[in-house]
Motif scaffolding. Structure first.
Motif, PDB file in Angstrom:
ATOM      1  N   THR A 166      -4.598   0.586  -4.454  1.00  0.00           N
ATOM      2  CA  THR A 166      -3.474   0.134  -3.635  1.00  0.00           C
ATOM      3  C   THR A 166      -3.300   1.091  -2.465  1.00  0.00           C
TER       4      THR A 166
ATOM      5  N   MET B   9      -0.393  -3.115  -1.036  1.00  0.00           N
ATOM      6  CA  MET B   9      -1.427  -4.150  -1.179  1.00  0.00           C
ATOM      7  C   MET B   9      -2.723  -3.505  -1.663  1.00  0.00           C
TER       8      MET B   9
ATOM      9  N   ASP C 248      -7.867  -6.775  -0.905  1.00  0.00           N
ATOM     10  CA  ASP C 248      -7.148  -7.935  -0.353  1.00  0.00           C
ATOM     11  C   ASP C 248      -6.902  -7.766   1.143  1.00  0.00           C
TER      12      ASP C 248
END
Length: 85
Positions: A24, A48, A52
């Motif tokens: 992350t 996030m 991604d």
């Protein structure tokens, strides 16, 4: 893990980022470029998964340039992930 990436082909000159062990995004700072827009993008990316974010931003262009600040962020994240392996 903290990582510094030297941007290429954009007004921004560097992307400083920090990734957590679970991939992350803990923090992102883009040096140069469109300050407000890049602060907004950085704010949206915190928390996030790097994978991604790469998928969403890779290949974005800026005007006639073959890259953009978001594209350069995706390159920085990919290099940081590779360095973590």
């Amino acid at each position: 893990m903290k990582y510094i990436y030297r941007n290429r082909g954009t007004c921004s000159v560097a992307t400083n980022l920090e990734l957590n062990d679970d991939h992350t995004i803990a923090a992102i700072e883009v040096i140069g470029g469109c300050n407000g827009n890049l602060k907004g993008i950085a704010s949206l990316l915190v928390g996030m998964k790097a994978e991604d974010a790469i998928e969403k931003m890779k290949g974005i262009t800026c005007g006639p340039r073959p890259t953009s600040c978001p594209d350069q962020i995706s390159h920085a994240l990919a290099e940081a992930l590779a360095a973590m392996a």
